[in-house]
Design a protein around this motif. Structure first.
Motif, PDB file in Angstrom:
ATOM      1  N   PRO A   1      -0.876 -58.450  22.253  1.00  0.00           N
ATOM      2  CA  PRO A   1      -1.836 -58.820  21.210  1.00  0.00           C
ATOM      3  C   PRO A   1      -1.240 -59.237  19.860  1.00  0.00           C
ATOM      4  CG  PRO A   1      -1.770 -56.426  21.516  1.00  0.00           C
ATOM      5  CD  PRO A   1      -0.856 -57.022  22.536  1.00  0.00           C
TER       6      PRO A   1
ATOM      7  N   ILE B   1      -1.006 -51.657  11.307  1.00  0.00           N
ATOM      8  CA  ILE B   1      -1.909 -50.506  11.264  1.00  0.00           C
ATOM      9  C   ILE B   1      -2.043 -50.013  12.702  1.00  0.00           C
ATOM     10  CG2 ILE B   1      -4.281 -49.775  10.804  1.00  0.00           C
ATOM     11  CD1 ILE B   1      -4.411 -51.949   8.642  1.00  0.00           C
TER      12      ILE B   1
ATOM     13  N   ARG C   1     -11.850 -60.693  16.000  1.00  0.00           N
ATOM     14  CA  ARG C   1     -11.099 -61.524  16.946  1.00  0.00           C
ATOM     15  C   ARG C   1     -10.768 -60.744  18.208  1.00  0.00           C
ATOM     16  NH1 ARG C   1      -5.112 -62.731  14.849  1.00  0.00           N
ATOM     17  NH2 ARG C   1      -4.522 -60.620  14.246  1.00  0.00           N
TER      18      ARG C   1
ATOM     19  N   LEU D   1      -8.328 -60.050  21.238  1.00  0.00           N
ATOM     20  CA  LEU D   1      -6.907 -60.174  21.553  1.00  0.00           C
ATOM     21  C   LEU D   1      -6.641 -59.696  22.978  1.00  0.00           C
ATOM     22  CD1 LEU D   1      -5.532 -58.531  18.267  1.00  0.00           C
ATOM     23  CD2 LEU D   1      -5.798 -60.964  18.724  1.00  0.00           C
ATOM     24  N   THR D   2      -5.963 -60.539  23.728  1.00  0.00           N
ATOM     25  CA  THR D   2      -5.594 -60.154  25.087  1.00  0.00           C
ATOM     26  C   THR D   2      -4.454 -59.142  25.019  1.00  0.00           C
ATOM     27  OG1 THR D   2      -6.290 -62.251  25.994  1.00  0.00           O
ATOM     28  CG2 THR D   2      -4.673 -61.030  27.270  1.00  0.00           C
TER      29      THR D   2
ATOM     30  N   VAL E   1      -8.518 -56.209  23.225  1.00  0.00           N
ATOM     31  CA  VAL E   1      -8.680 -55.549  21.930  1.00  0.00           C
ATOM     32  C   VAL E   1      -9.580 -56.387  21.045  1.00  0.00           C
ATOM     33  CG1 VAL E   1      -7.449 -54.821  19.838  1.00  0.00           C
ATOM     34  CG2 VAL E   1      -6.437 -54.406  22.085  1.00  0.00           C
TER      35      VAL E   1
ATOM     36  N   GLU F   1     -10.600 -56.847  17.258  1.00  0.00           N
ATOM     37  CA  GLU F   1     -10.105 -56.472  15.943  1.00  0.00           C
ATOM     38  C   GLU F   1     -11.116 -56.884  14.886  1.00  0.00           C
ATOM     39  OE1 GLU F   1      -5.509 -56.603  15.455  1.00  0.00           O
ATOM     40  OE2 GLU F   1      -6.330 -58.256  14.271  1.00  0.00           O
TER      41      GLU F   1
ATOM     42  N   ASP G   1      -7.987 -56.099   8.875  1.00  0.00           N
ATOM     43  CA  ASP G   1      -6.588 -55.709   8.768  1.00  0.00           C
ATOM     44  C   ASP G   1      -6.413 -54.689   7.636  1.00  0.00           C
ATOM     45  OD1 ASP G   1      -3.969 -55.709   9.519  1.00  0.00           O
ATOM     46  OD2 ASP G   1      -3.399 -57.388   8.219  1.00  0.00           O
TER      47      ASP G   1
ATOM     48  N   SER H   1      -9.708 -51.578  15.114  1.00  0.00           N
ATOM     49  CA  SER H   1      -9.913 -52.307  16.359  1.00  0.00           C
ATOM     50  C   SER H   1     -10.358 -51.376  17.473  1.00  0.00           C
ATOM     51  CB  SER H   1      -8.634 -53.048  16.770  1.00  0.00           C
ATOM     52  OG  SER H   1      -7.618 -52.126  17.089  1.00  0.00           O
TER      53      SER H   1
ATOM     54  N   TYR I   1     -15.051 -60.759  28.590  1.00  0.00           N
ATOM     55  CA  TYR I   1     -14.611 -61.336  27.323  1.00  0.00           C
ATOM     56  C   TYR I   1     -15.807 -61.910  26.555  1.00  0.00           C
ATOM     57  CZ  TYR I   1      -9.476 -61.118  27.445  1.00  0.00           C
ATOM     58  OH  TYR I   1      -8.181 -60.702  27.400  1.00  0.00           O
TER      59      TYR I   1
END
Lengths: 361, 248
Positions: free
Chosen positions: A192, A237, B8, B10-11, B18, B20, B23, B57, B73
């Motif tokens: 990821p 994080i 977003r 995430l593979t 995942v 997310e 941040d 996430s 997905y």
């Protein structure tokens, strides 16, 4: 007939009870654990008439010596070739043998691979903790008191399936076995955090040869090789660490995270080794080489499903093997010319009485 | 929500994806993580194996042999757009962690007092006064990542981490405070210990704390410590969990 009970004369290097894993509690910080080479565990369980994710002994490099103290049953070894013997006679991997009181099961020279699965009819019976029998030694959970086997332990099996006797002599054909080429590149799905690495860094990762370091255990394999360059910081994080994640901390050397990995961590992950190749890596030893190449998600899912097809095929072969044996329980359809009969068929723990009759139309 | 980068998808291999939401470490982002987890739990898909909520996430584990990956997905994408920040209107659940501060169980209490220029009593007062928010669990079974400690209690981590820290140790490391759930190595400064078992594999549930709950430390004396410890050994201790409605 009673279930198998083994005594441990010598525990081997690292022998633990493992099953399909402790799923459902990673959100509370509990690692999954479970067999490192899941396909070998599942195939072995099919061979001895168990459910695919039943518990077996995961044997590492130098195997244990066990004596049957009570009961009878069948056993089979899958995965690494660690010179399995019964009463001193070599027994090939992937083959079901019958054992009873007084028989001594042992392992000798490690020939290929790292982890073998000793599967026994009825499965290894230890208390279920949080849905699994898998040993997670760091938190002393599962297995025998949360630890590896030690000398003097008693290892009990569950009640075997009704048709366990019919499994004797059954063997997994070569094309269905999980045998891994130690030279084959490991296929990695990017992400990821692949965007945290420079193009040069990614080229280094996919283009270089790494070596399994001495820090390679059930938690993860640290690899030695060229440094992988980050765009910025190597820390993120903290988030979840999926099985097979390739973590790259600040030092730039990859660590592939495996069954006993902590659930979360704060290092960038350049990619994730696909499920099928996690088993392949788990069978490698310190000093062996590792290369990586990319695979897309669809390709990786197709590989996993192909493994599933192999297990289905082995289930079909088992049903056929157990159906044609003539020992009183089943009337033979191979010899003689019976016109009707019945037999018991145990499929993954459930028994089916099958009646058949020849019909003339 | 002007940031179009998030959420977003995430593979994370062929058995995990995942989602997310940002941040940063903040409760709004963490609330969206919790909302998505709740939405998935409400109508789980075939093949779902595990959910791991973290600061910002959510990891969704699935069995690639049985899961329709493409559909999953797409569904996660739709659900994640709808995932609100939660909390408001919901109940605030707080677990009370009885803690014996200082002495044998808090060998670094003196150092913490010295670093923070507070008296030991003041350290205890500040540590128990504010509830801490549990963003996530991880690291070891039952270990919680807490936020919201009084900034006056910030102390540097030990230069030489201890090889073994007993389960139940209450510690401060940098801006964070936490409770060691099992015996493990660590570099945080130990200020006390709770007799309550954060992780007890023989108990159901083995781990009581959940992401999104609050933690309140309550100072206790040796007698109560011994009492709770004895009850815990028998599996008879029931942790105190406070529920209060939150008015937005």
């Amino acid at each position: 007939m009673s279930a198998l009970v083994f005594s441990v004369s010598s525990p081997g290097m690292l022998t633990t009870v493992q099953d399909g894993g402790r799923w459902g509690f990673q959100g509370k910080g509990m690692p999954v654990a479970g067999a490192m080479d899941m396909q070998s565990l599942k195939l072995g369980n099919i061979l001895v008439g168990n459910a695919q994710e039943d518990a077996a002994l995961e044997v590492t490099i130098l195997g244990p010596t066990l004596r049957v103290e009570e009961g009878e049953g069948v056993v089979a070894v899958t995965g690494a070739e660690l010179s399995f013997t019964v009463n001193g006679a070599a027994v090939p991997n992937w083959t079901v043998v019958r054992v009873g009181v007084g028989d001594v099961l042992a392992f000798g020279a490690p020939l290929t691979g790292c982890r073998a699965y000793l599967c026994a009819s009825g499965g290894i019976d230890v208390p279920v903790v949080m849905g699994s029998r898998s040993t997670y030694t760091r938190a002393k959970v599962g297995g025998l008191e949360g630890r590896a086997l030690k000398k003097g332990d008693t290892v009990r099996c569950g009640a075997p399936g009704a048709l366990w006797r019919q499994c004797e002599g059954f063997a997994c054909p070569g094309e269905l076995r999980s045998v891994y080429d130690p030279e084959a590149p490991l296929r990695v799905i990017p992400g990821p955090q692949d965007d945290c690495f420079t193009e040069a860094g990614k080229e280094t990762f996919y283009g270089s040869e790494y070596v399994v370091s001495n820090s390679a255990d059930r938690m993860g394999y640290r690899l030695d090789g060229p440094v992988i360059e980050h765009v910025g910081a190597a820390d993120i994080i903290s988030d979840a660490i999926p099985l097979g994640a390739v973590q790259v901390p600040g030092h730039g050397q990859p660590i592939v995270m495996l069954a006993d990995r902590q659930t979360t961590g704060g290092y960038t992950k350049i990619g994730t080794v696909c499920s099928v190749d996690i088993a392949a890596l788990s069978q490698r030893l310190p000093g062996q080489k590792v290369r990586f190449e990319t695979i897309d998600l669809d390709g990786a899912v197709a590989l996993v499903r192909n493994e599933g097809k192999k297990r289905e095929e082995l289930l079909r072969l088992r049903a056929r093997w157990r159906s044609v044996r003539d020992d009183g329980l089943c009337r033979s359809v191979r010899g003689g010319t019976p016109t009707k009969g019945e037999f018991l068929l145990g499929v993954d723990g459930a028994n089916h009485r099958i009646s058949w009759e020849e019909v003339h139309e | 929500m002007s940031d179009t980068t998030y959420p977003r998808i995430l593979t994370a291999g062929d058995g995990c994806v995942v989602v997310e939401f940002g941040d940063t470490i903040d409760m709004a982002v963490n609330g969206r993580v919790a909302s998505l987890a709740a939405a998935i739990r409400k109508t789980p898909f075939v093949g779902l194996r595990d959910l791991v909520p973290t600061y910002r996430s959510l990891a969704v584990y699935f069995d690639p042999e049985t899961t329709n990956v493409e559909k999953t997905y797409a569904r996660l994408e739709a659900l994640s757009r709808d995932a609100g920040e939660g909390q408001a209107g919901g109940a605030k659940r707080t677990i009370v962690v009885p803690t014996l501060y200082g002495g044998e169980f808090g060998p670094d209490m003196g150092d913490v007092a010295e670093h923070t220029k507070l008296s030991e009593d003041e350290v205890i007062r500040r540590h128990t006064e504010r509830d801490c928010y549990c963003y996530m669990l991880g690291f070891t079974p039952g270990y919680s990542y807490l936020g919201g400690m009084d900034p006056a209690l910030e102390v540097p981590r030990l230069k030489n981490p201890r090889e073994i820290i007993p389960a139940g140790s209450v510690a401060i490391g940098g801006k964070q405070t936490g409770i060691y759930s099992i015996a493990s190595p660590g570099g945080w400064r130990l200020i006390g210990r709770t007799p309550m078992r954060m992780f007890d594999p023989g108990r159901d549930p083995a781990i009581i704390l959940e992401a999104g709950m609050w933690v309140r430390f309550r100072p206790i004396g040796q007698a109560e410590f011994d009492e709770i410890e004895a009850e815990g050994a028998k599996g008879a201790y029931r942790p105190e969990i406070l529920e209060e409605e939150v008015t937005a």
